[in-house]
Design an enzyme around this catalytic site. Structure first.
Site, PDB file in Angstrom:
ATOM      1  CB  CYS A  28     -20.715 -16.115  55.960  1.00  0.00           C
ATOM      2  SG  CYS A  28     -20.080 -16.248  57.646  1.00  0.00           S
ATOM      3  CB  CYS A  41     -13.016 -28.407  62.093  1.00  0.00           C
ATOM      4  SG  CYS A  41     -13.154 -30.192  62.359  1.00  0.00           S
ATOM      5  CB  CYS A  44     -12.059 -31.681  58.238  1.00  0.00           C
ATOM      6  SG  CYS A  44     -13.388 -30.561  58.769  1.00  0.00           S
ATOM      7  CB  CYS A  49     -18.869 -17.410  61.474  1.00  0.00           C
ATOM      8  SG  CYS A  49     -20.492 -17.994  60.916  1.00  0.00           S
ATOM      9  CG  HIS A  55     -22.137 -20.591  58.837  1.00  0.00           C
ATOM     10  ND1 HIS A  55     -21.816 -19.417  58.209  1.00  0.00           N
ATOM     11  CD2 HIS A  55     -23.472 -20.773  58.616  1.00  0.00           C
ATOM     12  CE1 HIS A  55     -22.882 -18.907  57.617  1.00  0.00           C
ATOM     13  NE2 HIS A  55     -23.904 -19.714  57.853  1.00  0.00           N
ATOM     14  CG  HIS A 155      21.519 -24.911  34.008  1.00  0.00           C
ATOM     15  ND1 HIS A 155      20.673 -24.001  33.412  1.00  0.00           N
ATOM     16  CD2 HIS A 155      22.705 -24.796  33.368  1.00  0.00           C
ATOM     17  CE1 HIS A 155      21.334 -23.338  32.479  1.00  0.00           C
ATOM     18  NE2 HIS A 155      22.567 -23.800  32.424  1.00  0.00           N
ATOM     19  CG  HIS A 208      28.873 -14.845  51.448  1.00  0.00           C
ATOM     20  ND1 HIS A 208      28.898 -14.714  52.820  1.00  0.00           N
ATOM     21  CD2 HIS A 208      29.584 -13.799  50.948  1.00  0.00           C
ATOM     22  CE1 HIS A 208      29.610 -13.642  53.145  1.00  0.00           C
ATOM     23  NE2 HIS A 208      30.033 -13.073  52.016  1.00  0.00           N
ATOM     24  CG  HIS A 218      29.373 -25.433  41.221  1.00  0.00           C
ATOM     25  ND1 HIS A 218      29.925 -25.924  42.392  1.00  0.00           N
ATOM     26  CD2 HIS A 218      30.196 -25.832  40.211  1.00  0.00           C
ATOM     27  CE1 HIS A 218      31.036 -26.598  42.098  1.00  0.00           C
ATOM     28  NE2 HIS A 218      31.209 -26.549  40.782  1.00  0.00           N
ATOM     29  CB  CYS A 311      -8.387  -6.092  39.081  1.00  0.00           C
ATOM     30  SG  CYS A 311      -7.218  -6.219  37.713  1.00  0.00           S
ATOM     31  CG  HIS A 745      -6.382  -2.048  37.842  1.00  0.00           C
ATOM     32  ND1 HIS A 745      -6.284  -3.110  38.725  1.00  0.00           N
ATOM     33  CD2 HIS A 745      -7.249  -1.170  38.406  1.00  0.00           C
ATOM     34  CE1 HIS A 745      -7.050  -2.872  39.775  1.00  0.00           C
ATOM     35  NE2 HIS A 745      -7.645  -1.712  39.600  1.00  0.00           N
TER      36      HIS A 745
END
Length: 791
Positions: A28, A41, A44, A49, A55, A155, A208, A218, A311, A745
């Site tokens: 839930c 737990c 695991c 809840c 639960h 690279h 840096h 590099h 969405c 959206h």
């Protein structure tokens, strides 16, 4: 009282690859923000809840895992004096969970009956600390989805390292150009330590690391604080200016004396920080005069959080669970949760969880963490629910839905239908997708001899073409140089349906008279569903790229009838095409000549063009082109295949009817099952996979009599109802804003009864925000998916 389980050998610190459900219950949406908190737990790491549903105790009874960590979180109060401002640019803030929340923890043991086990006893300290520091399941899933987009580059693959040397340890190392000891990046080529850029994560940084790259060329660096024993880390290629992966990271670090298996992650990764930022985006929902829309709360008015480009999922779920079929199938507030060894990985459990969250009203109330001042017009919205576990199940092993990219809401709807149909539905429960199913009947008539053939096809949606008629532009010489936006003439839903069910000519050779004059083809409804899902195709091919067009479609709120689109079936005096030659004719595939010519003009080899058109239903060049782009790497892409001849005709007769029945029980139509079994040599398992990888292929048809026999043999009733009048009324829509269905959206509008109002009103579901809609007529014109309920 002491607990005897604190030294259990089963107590282990969670690894980076383990899921830790420490935000909400797996069955839930009760969470750590509730007064009783959440029990995690310690064996695991399942979350449960511990309020009236408890639960967590159900998990203990089934798993015999006695120890749990109770976590209660309360938000530090913030005050809003004005509506939230929309962010103008990305800026990752250095705000931690501790900055936002007060958190209380407590270890409990169910077996010993101890509510306050000493957290410093036995093996508990590292386990408890590991649970609290671990990524939540939701964030872990998001990180994995984002990381799927990160790949190696030349690279990292071709990295040549300088002679090895011992670098400073993690505790003593600092930037080679300043004294910073955090946000350090190791150059994998020479072993230099440089600090990162300041804007990332809010931690210190003087860039840096970048300066070192500019001086030495590099390219590849790894963030030391992001290293984990599992071999994951932030790797950045300055030459590509992109995040990358390094398949040989362990060896490259070992070159500098770093054993990655002994490293501990101490800082957020770039991916984690980017996800955190993506979820900070807010916007105000206002009317035209600037007033914010009033939120609605209560049963059926619960929003869903945006998990980062999710969405499309939220809008589809809101529409589906507003239908009686889905509510009846999955909303059982008085029943115990279904038995599942791992509830978070069980589709039935997660669909019931979402149904309870959306429909019960338990979670639909203003966000109590935000206080509006007396003079503020801002009205707090609800927090919304995060369906992270369901999103994970829907996207698992799927090339697109497993990512964090924006997706097509209609494709998600079809994918979800298939997943639900394939899941078990024990009597008396029924597949809710049945409410969307119906039968289309296709009529083919030879132009030369007038003989006919009827074929039936079970569907759960229709995609209707929207005709494009541009308005004439008025040229203004004083206007700016900007290209004016196209405007289109409005069309009615009836016009779209007329085109969809209209007659067209197809190029086929008649098996009765051998005429090549072709056939007329028309598809009409044989039965009607309870809920009709309609996808409006508003796209045009521009330079071979599908472009969304804002063509307004007029759809009334009042009920309308589809009786005129119902098939009358075979008429007196009509002669049917001979049965003995039908299989050969129906299996013969002739590529759409116009689409084939367009694809070849784009430079695709003919065999690829034919294969793409065959796989996508021979509809158009646009769909076939998209298929080609996604199957370029197929090993058999250039292998010629049988387009249909007498051999394939004989193969059709060799399909095992029992295999078709097995696939029919999964919701796969007989034509699709027949085609899939032929393509996979009769292997049912492979045939099911073939169907789901070829969603646009309608399959091979046989005549109506054979379909009726198959249905009778399987005991499966024909989908939908043939009763008339077939009156439908618009119930909900999924709307999209943006130039492409894969960006922009999605929101949902649903017509339903609103508290304190006598008649139904349209309600806007915009992620977690649920408000009474305004100007819905304008949104209906440009909806992407329509859901019509049978009246």
């Amino acid at each position: 009282m002491a607990c005897k389980h604190v030294d259990s050998a089963e107590l282990q610190v969670p690894t980076a690859l383990q899921s830790v459900y420490r935000e909400d219950c797996t069955q839930c949406f009760d969470s750590i923000d509730d007064p009783t908190g959440l029990n995690v737990c310690l064996y695991c790491f399942s979350g449960g809840c511990c309020a009236e549903r408890d639960h967590a105790k159900l998990h203990y009874r089934s798993s015999k895992h006695p120890l749990v960590l109770n976590i209660k979180r309360s938000r530090k109060k913030t005050k809003r004096d004005e509506p939230p401002q929309k962010l103008s640019k990305l800026a990752v803030l250095a705000e931690t969970e501790a900055d936002r929340y007060n958190t209380e923890t407590q270890v409990r043991c169910y077996e010993c009956g101890v509510d306050e086990v000493d957290k410093q006893s036995g093996k508990l300290p590292p386990v408890v600390d590991g649970v609290l520091k671990a990524n939540t399941f939701a964030k872990q899933a998001e990180v994995k989805a984002w990381e799927q987009e990160i790949t190696p580059c030349e690279h990292t693959l071709c990295l040549e390292q300088e002679p090895a040397r011992q670098i400073a340890s993690q505790d003593l190392g600092h930037c080679s150009m300043c004294d910073l000891k955090e946000n350090l990046w190791l150059c994998l080529q020479c072993g230099n330590l440089g600090c990162g850029r300041q804007q990332f994560g809010g931690s210190g940084g003087n860039s840096h690391g970048l300066k070192h790259t500019e001086l030495t060329s590099h390219a590849v660096a790894v963030k030391l604080g992001s290293l984990t024993p599992d071999g994951t880390a932030d790797i950045y290629c300055y030459a590509c200016n992109e995040e990358r992966t390094d398949p040989e990271l362990g060896a490259h670090l070992g070159h500098w004396g770093i054993n990655i298996t002994e490293r501990e992650k101490t800082e957020k990764s770039l991916t984690e920080m980017q996800i955190e930022q993506n979820l900070k985006w807010e916007f105000s929902m206002t009317t035209e005069d600037g007033k914010e829309l009033k939120p609605i709360f209560g049963e059926g008015f619960t929003g869903l959080k945006n998990l980062g480009n999710s969405c499309y999922l939220a809008s589809v779920l809101q529409c589906l669970f507003s239908t009686p079929a889905f509510a009846k199938r999955y909303f059982h507030p008085e029943d115990p949760p279904p038995p599942a060894s791992d509830p978070a990985e069980d589709l039935e459990t997660q669909l019931r969880k979402v149904a309870d969250g959306l429909l019960s009203g338990r979670y639909s109330y203003p966000d109590t963490d935000v206080m509006a001042s007396a003079d503020s017009p801002y009205i707090p919205h609800q927090k919304g629910l995060a369906p992270a576990m369901l999103k994970h199940l829907i996207g698992r092993d799927h090339e697109e839905f497993s990512t964090m990219r924006q997706q097509d809401a209609f494709e998600l709807l079809l994918h979800l239908f298939k997943l639900i149909t394939r899941s078990p539905h024990e009597a008396p429960a029924q597949d809710p997708v049945n409410a969307f199913r119906f039968v289309m009947e296709q009529r083919l008539q030879c132009i030369s001899c007038n003989r006919v053939r009827y074929r039936s096809d079970e569907q759960d949606n229709i995609s209707i073409p929207v005709p494009v008629r541009r308005k004439l532009r008025v040229i203004n010489s004083d206007a700016s140089d900007e290209k004016p936006k196209d405007e289109f003439e409005p069309v009615t839903l009836k016009e779209c349906l007329d085109i969809f069910t209209g007659s067209e000519e197809v190029e086929l050779t008649c098996p009765a008279c051998n005429s090549k004059a072709g056939f007329t083809k028309r598809s009409l409804f044989k039965t009607f569903p309870d809920v009709l899902a309609v996808n409006a195709r508003r796209f045009e091919l521009v330079n071979w790229v599908p472009t969304k067009l804002d063509v307004p479609v007029i759809v009334d709120d009042e009920p309308f009838e589809l009786d005129s689109y119902k098939s009358s079936g075979q008429q007196d005096g009509e002669d049917l095409l001979p049965e003995e030659t039908e299989t050969t004719a129906s299996s013969r595939f002739t590529p759409n000549p116009i689409a084939l010519e367009q694809l070849e003009a784009m430079g695709f080899p003919r065999v690829r063009c034919e294969k793409a058109l065959h796989a996508t239903g021979n509809s158009d060049a646009d769909t076939a082109m998209n298929w080609l782009f996604s199957h370029m790497e197929d090993p058999d892409i250039d292998t010629p295949f049988n387009l249909g001849n007498s051999a394939s005709g004989s193969a059709s007769t060799g399909v095992n009817p029992e295999s078709i029945e097995m696939m029919a029980a999964m919701g796969i139509s007989a034509p699709q099952a027949r085609k899939a079994l032929k393509e996979t040599g009769g292997d049912v398992s492979r045939a099911v996979d073939w169907v789901f990888s070829h969603p646009n292929d309608q399959g091979d048809f046989e005549d109506e009599a054979k379909d009726n026999v198959a249905n009778a043999d399987s005991g499966r009733a024909m989908a939908g109802s043939s009763e008339v009048p077939a009156r439908f009324r618009l119930r909900s829509i999924v709307c999209h804003k943006g130039a492409s269905i894969h960006a922009g959206h999605y929101v949902a509008f649903i017509r339903k009864a609103v508290p304190d109002e006598a008649s139904e009103s349209w309600v806007l579901y915009n992620d977690e925000k649920v408000v009474k809609a305004v100007d819905v007529e304008e949104m209906k014109k440009f909806a992407y998916v329509y859901f019509f309920q049978r009246a």
